[in-house]
Each structure stands twice: as C-alpha cells, then as structure tokens.
Design an enzyme around this catalytic site. Sequence first.
Site, PDB file in Angstrom:
ATOM      1  N   TRP A 146       2.371  25.541  -2.457  1.00  0.00           N
ATOM      2  CA  TRP A 146       1.101  24.837  -2.257  1.00  0.00           C
ATOM      3  C   TRP A 146       0.452  24.468  -3.581  1.00  0.00           C
ATOM      4  O   TRP A 146      -0.489  23.665  -3.625  1.00  0.00           O
ATOM      5  CB  TRP A 146       0.149  25.675  -1.397  1.00  0.00           C
ATOM      6  CG  TRP A 146      -0.360  26.948  -2.027  1.00  0.00           C
ATOM      7  CD1 TRP A 146       0.330  28.102  -2.213  1.00  0.00           C
ATOM      8  CD2 TRP A 146      -1.676  27.192  -2.537  1.00  0.00           C
ATOM      9  NE1 TRP A 146      -0.465  29.052  -2.811  1.00  0.00           N
ATOM     10  CE2 TRP A 146      -1.700  28.537  -3.014  1.00  0.00           C
ATOM     11  CE3 TRP A 146      -2.841  26.439  -2.635  1.00  0.00           C
ATOM     12  CZ2 TRP A 146      -2.842  29.110  -3.582  1.00  0.00           C
ATOM     13  CZ3 TRP A 146      -3.980  27.010  -3.193  1.00  0.00           C
ATOM     14  CH2 TRP A 146      -3.964  28.334  -3.668  1.00  0.00           C
ATOM     15  N   ASP A 147       0.976  25.012  -4.678  1.00  0.00           N
ATOM     16  CA  ASP A 147       0.491  24.669  -6.012  1.00  0.00           C
ATOM     17  C   ASP A 147       0.512  23.156  -6.236  1.00  0.00           C
ATOM     18  O   ASP A 147      -0.357  22.597  -6.910  1.00  0.00           O
ATOM     19  CB  ASP A 147       1.379  25.300  -7.085  1.00  0.00           C
ATOM     20  CG  ASP A 147       1.591  26.795  -6.916  1.00  0.00           C
ATOM     21  OD1 ASP A 147       1.386  27.306  -5.807  1.00  0.00           O
ATOM     22  OD2 ASP A 147       1.995  27.440  -7.896  1.00  0.00           O
ATOM     23  N   GLU A 190      -3.432  37.619  -3.276  1.00  0.00           N
ATOM     24  CA  GLU A 190      -2.305  38.315  -2.669  1.00  0.00           C
ATOM     25  C   GLU A 190      -2.376  39.826  -2.869  1.00  0.00           C
ATOM     26  O   GLU A 190      -1.448  40.547  -2.493  1.00  0.00           O
ATOM     27  CB  GLU A 190      -1.001  37.749  -3.222  1.00  0.00           C
ATOM     28  CG  GLU A 190      -0.770  36.313  -2.776  1.00  0.00           C
ATOM     29  CD  GLU A 190       0.395  35.635  -3.478  1.00  0.00           C
ATOM     30  OE1 GLU A 190       0.890  34.630  -2.941  1.00  0.00           O
ATOM     31  OE2 GLU A 190       0.795  36.105  -4.571  1.00  0.00           O
ATOM     32  N   LYS A 208      -6.544  38.867  -7.397  1.00  0.00           N
ATOM     33  CA  LYS A 208      -5.486  38.310  -8.240  1.00  0.00           C
ATOM     34  C   LYS A 208      -5.867  36.938  -8.792  1.00  0.00           C
ATOM     35  O   LYS A 208      -5.583  36.612  -9.941  1.00  0.00           O
ATOM     36  CB  LYS A 208      -4.197  38.210  -7.419  1.00  0.00           C
ATOM     37  CG  LYS A 208      -2.983  37.729  -8.203  1.00  0.00           C
ATOM     38  CD  LYS A 208      -1.767  37.645  -7.285  1.00  0.00           C
ATOM     39  CE  LYS A 208      -0.532  37.169  -8.049  1.00  0.00           C
ATOM     40  NZ  LYS A 208       0.623  36.954  -7.146  1.00  0.00           N
ATOM     41  N   GLN A 209      -6.484  36.119  -7.955  1.00  0.00           N
ATOM     42  CA  GLN A 209      -6.864  34.763  -8.338  1.00  0.00           C
ATOM     43  C   GLN A 209      -8.018  34.314  -7.456  1.00  0.00           C
ATOM     44  O   GLN A 209      -8.360  34.983  -6.486  1.00  0.00           O
ATOM     45  CB  GLN A 209      -5.686  33.807  -8.182  1.00  0.00           C
ATOM     46  CG  GLN A 209      -5.268  33.575  -6.736  1.00  0.00           C
ATOM     47  CD  GLN A 209      -3.959  32.828  -6.614  1.00  0.00           C
ATOM     48  OE1 GLN A 209      -2.898  33.386  -6.827  1.00  0.00           O
ATOM     49  NE2 GLN A 209      -4.027  31.557  -6.263  1.00  0.00           N
TER      50      GLN A 209
END
Length: 767
Positions: free
Chosen positions: A358-359, A489, A601-602
């Site tokens: 999906w990046d 994640e 994580k992000q």
Amino acid sequence: MNQDYIKPNNWSIIEEGFDAEMVKSSESLFSIGNGAMGQRANFEEHYSGETFQGSYIAGIYYPDKTKVGWWKNGYPEYFAKVLNAPNWIGIDIEINGENLDLAKCQSVANFKRELNMKEGIYYRSFQAIMQNGLNIAVKITRFLSLDLDELGVINYEITPLNGDAKVVFKPYIDAGVHNEDANWEEKFWEPLNVQHSNNEAFVTARTFKTHFTATTFMQNAILINGENVNASPINIEKNSEKVQFSFEVDVKKEQVATIQKLGGYTVSLNHENTQVAAQNVIAEGLKIGYSNLVEGQKQAWAKIWEMSDITIDGDVKAQQGIRFNIFQLNQTYLGKDSRLNIGPKGFTGEKYGGSTYWDTEAYCIPFYMATKDQQVARNLLTYRYNQLDKAIENAGKLGFKNGAALYPMVTMNGEECHNEWEITFEEIHRNGAIAFAIFNYYRFTGDYSYIPEKGLEVLIGIARFWHQRATYSTYRNQYVILGVTGPNEYENNVNNNFYTNYLAKWCIDYAIEQINKVEKEYTSDYSRIMSKVNLDSAEISHWKAVADNMYFPYSELHDVYLQQDGFLDKELVKVHDLDKSQRPINQKWSWDRILRSPYIKQADTLQGFYFFEDHFTKDQLEKHFDFYEPFTVHESSLSPCVHSIQAATLGRMEQAYTFYLRTSRLDLDDYNKEVEEGCHITSMAGTWMSIVEGFGGMRVKNDTLHFEPRIPKEWAGYSFKINFRNQILKISVNQNDTTFSLEGTKEILVFVNGKEVLVEPNSLVTV
C-alpha cells in the site's frame, strides 16, 4: 549512535577507506538500477568476506511455498520472492598467479566508492598490496543504461605499480544463484542452455513454477592503455549453469589493463526468443560504444534531474539525503511499464518479498504525479485495476461475497502472498489506500476519465468489502470493525482502529459519490458498470447505513480519537522515558511485550489526519499530534515523513527538520540498524513529501495549488518543481521570500498563505 561513514556531498554517495564490517551496508547504499533491473553494489572480483549477493529483474518472481508453524484457513499458499537473478557482473582476477581478493590482500589503501547520482554511475577504486607483493591500482566504473534498459556496463582497470604483471581477467555469467530468504532452500532457477561465441556468452534459465525465462549475457573486450588488443579467451570453462572466459595479458609497470564488459538480461516478459534479443542488445551496445554509452547515461539522468531535483542551500547532509531518495525512486520505477510497481526494497535487497504494498498508493503516487507526467501515475492505478479480479478472489478466500474486493498486502500478480496472519487477515486498511489514490489522482491531475473507465469498479469492490467487514454492535447501536491491525503493526487483533474505521466510512461515501456522478455525466459507462457488477440502489442504501453510523473510539478526557478501543488500558510510558539501550524495541523486546506496550511503530491515527487533513481543524491536529507522537518510536521507514509534514503544518520547524533528516537519511545513517538488508525505497517518496507538502506547504484545493512556504533555520534556501496539469511550476524559498516561475505559454493562479498570486510564463513572481 547511527552509522556515520558516508561522506557529505551534494551529488554523490561516497565511502572512503575499506572496512569489511560495512561491506553489506555499502552494497545496499551503492545499489544501482534502471527501472527494468538492478543490483546491489557487490564487488565484481571474488570476495571471500561477508557479502550479500543480489541482482534483480523487474517483474520476475517465484512463489516460495508458505512456511508457518500453524496453518490457518485462508493463508496464502506462497510468499512471492523477489528473485536473485543470475549474476552477470562477475570478473575473477588473477595477477601473477594469485587471485585478487580484498579480504586477503596484505593491505588495501585509498579505497573509495562513489555513487554519482547526477550521472547515474557507480565508481570504485583502491590500491592493494597482494600476498605476492605486487602493488596494484584498480578503478572500476559501472552503470545500468537508462536508454538501453536491458544493458549494463562495466569498465574494470588494473595498473601494476611496482613491477610487470601477468593479468588474467576471468569474466563469467552464472545462473547458480540462490535467495538468502528462501523458505525451503529451494533453487528458483532451472538452467536451460549455455552458449558462447567469440567473446560473447549466454546462459538461459527459467524460473521454476512461474516459468519466466531470462537470458543472461556478456560480451568482453580487453584493452591496454585504452587500445583494444582484440584478445580471445585462452580458456573457457562451462557447465550447465555457468560459463567463464579467461583473457590473459602481459602488463608492464604502470600500464593500464582494462576489461570492458557488457552484460544484462533479456526476459520472456518482453521477448519470444530471449537469446536472440540478448544478441541484439549486445550488438546495439557495441554499435554505440563505451564512451557514448557513458555520455548517454549522463544525459538521460540530466533529463530526470531537470524535473525531479530538489535543491537545498546551506545544508549538505540534507541535500545529499533528498537527492539519494529521489535517485533511488527513479532507479526503481520510471513508469514505462504498467505491469510493474514499486517494491519496498526496490533493487537493493530481498526482504519483504512482493513488488507492491500500500506504500505505492499512500506515498509514491504523489511523487510520480508531480515529477513526471500523469500517465505514469495512471499506470500505477491501472496496475491495481488489472488485478481487481484477484482482489475479489482474495476477499472470497476470507469468506466475503458479491464482488467484495480486498487488495493484497503484498503481491506480484494481484494475489495475496503475505503469510503473517496479523497482516494478511487484519491489516485491511490497505484497501483504503487504493481508493484514496484514485481520489488523490483526480484531485491533482483533474483527469476524471480514469474513474468511469476503470476506477469506479475498484471503488465498488472496496465499498462492498467494508460493508461486509463491518459488524453491527447492539451494545453501541453503531457499526464496528473488529480484529484488525492498523498501520501501527505493534498492535494486532484490536477492535475499532480509528484509522481503519474512518477509511471504511470514507471509502463507502466516496464510492457512492462517484456512482452518482458517473450516472449523471457518463451514462453509457454507468450502464456498463452497473450491469457488470450487478449493483442496485438497495445495496447502496445498505452501504450508506454502515457509513452513516460508523463508530469511532474517542476519549473525552484527552479530547482525541483513540487509536483503538483499548489504547488507554496500556501503561502509557512515553518514548523519552525509555532507556536508549532498549531501542529499537523490535530488536530488543519480545513480541508479547511490544503488543502490550503503548508504542507506535508509525503514524496510525495521525495517518488519518494526514490523508484527511481538511476534515479536521488545526487545533484537532495539534491535540492528536501531541497525544500520539510522544508514544511513537518511528521504527517504520514510513513514520518520520508524516510526522515531519504535520510538525511543519503546526509551525514546529525544529521538530519538522529533525524528522526530515531522519526520513531523508534513514538508510544513509542506518537509523533502524538494518540497511545491509536493503534500502527503504517506498518511504523515500515520503522524503519528497516532507519538503513539498511539509516545508513547501503544497496542497490542491478546488483545482488550484496552495502553498504555505516555511524554511528550516539551517537552510539558506530550497527549490522544487511541480508538474501540475502539464504546467511546470518552480518554487524557490529562502529565509525572506518565495519566488515562483512557470515554464510554458499559459499563466497559472496559485494561492500563497491564502492570497491569490498570478504566475505568468517565463517570469519571476516573488511573494
């Protein structure tokens, strides 16, 4: 302390001094590619030290059988592996009877690597004293041609410095390669044919299972002091998967002995007869000649940089970082072939497998839309449309019906091939990124034609998925989405991830909006699509009921949307209170401990605020940023860029600059201590976004470009170009003002800090 051995330079990545500990990291950082193939910066000559060999061909993969301890229904049967392709760069070197091996030389001096990003050429040089006492100087030039994208070129020079030498060049091509990450230690290539003629050789091999055929080829010429000596091989060694020539030359002290090697791949994706195609590539390369190939490479890269370059004045490390990111993106994908996509490691390593995440939709499409023409971005959207049937099949395997589409987390051909359950089954937010990219493409390009032609079918399949995936909660009297993993994640199997729920609602609303628009304005397309997907108003009303009554977890105490229902149940210890010895937590902690922690994580909730910035006030953004960023460990390459953009939006330039340096130099400085596995290619588009959307403040509102320029105190100025609907606009920002210039014949209206600015062609406008 992050690694700090790459020398600051505006246009080049430079390593000075030989350090065996850094070889694998440098193999990643100095990787080269041309969109069709790529390779790690492995030594051409034999090296007995630790190395990670890797050459890759775009679109070629192997379905490595899934390896898990406990098989769960719905698991993908395989994990698509980016294949380590046959090796064409190899040149064993024997000098006075001794093999050249940097790991065994008495000493290595003046070792230097340089990846010249302006030219697209990789250089390496060193002096070495061999065990036999001979002192040699070596200089290597290597590049993968942009103009002839099946061709690579090596120029390898050896100069004896303290005596005469008998030099034996032993170039080879070898299909006996393996993947370091193979699940079952299988060989992925089946050799079919090995041939040679004169100074040319060909190894044709086919992948098991997927049956891609590739011919690996080489052609060699030997020169003394720049003059071709028309040498023929004195020996040819050949087996079922490898062929190696030996060229012997007597070299006087301080003479330069050179082998020029042409090599590369021709593949069945593009040719019926790959060996004939390889012969044609060699013939074309020889016709052009080495010097002209070099010059053509420089010119091809100059054309790319003319549009995509970002200049930064007064900060060499920042300048080097952004150019490295832009360079790697262009090495990986040039938009020529809609069958291809942008893998997270590009041509720099094997990790992650697959070619598409999906990046691409979330991070890469904005870069390609603005720095190339809209057809390149449209090709990326078409890639997903062409795999819609597979997305419907993926959803069907998980029990969804009626044309519901779940796009894969990882894929090569549209089929899901990621085999971690918390990703495959739960990280379903990826579906939303596919829909958002369609919206974003139209918003930026103004090209609506894609939606009635192809995009609406994708939007309908995605809306059907979200409608079926939502559950009506009698307890809440609202629709909920259970058992998911968000972009963070470090949380699995959570309920009501805000970002996922918000995307689901938006996807349904946007699909309905486009259905209504196509019905009114594209009646023939509407009839065709409705008949094809068997959609009626009753089904749409069921979708709308879900979207209109979607639940979003919210904390009245903190006045923020919660990342998921249970977030406040965690022990909310902020990152700055963590002992640095515990970082990165994904390498120091058990997964159980990570899942119970509050660490992010992000960007997760903040990813929603990035996508849908105009849905929220700046005050809301600030509250959510201040709540979530202190718990964010930024251990995903995709994290710093979103935070940099949002910090800049909030006027926190010092923080924005810090995040910018992290995203732009993530690999150069090895923040995550894993660069030897390969570079983080897709996140590099986020670096571009950090400058253009963050510091430049660029947005598209009502078909018009808006800018809110800001500049870090460390910079004297910066500039970038945007291709906005076939008008090339250059924006230059310094500490005092912003200047706009426009190429072409038509004026353009933009907004700067909310005020209208008319920019006319071939003139400067300063604000």
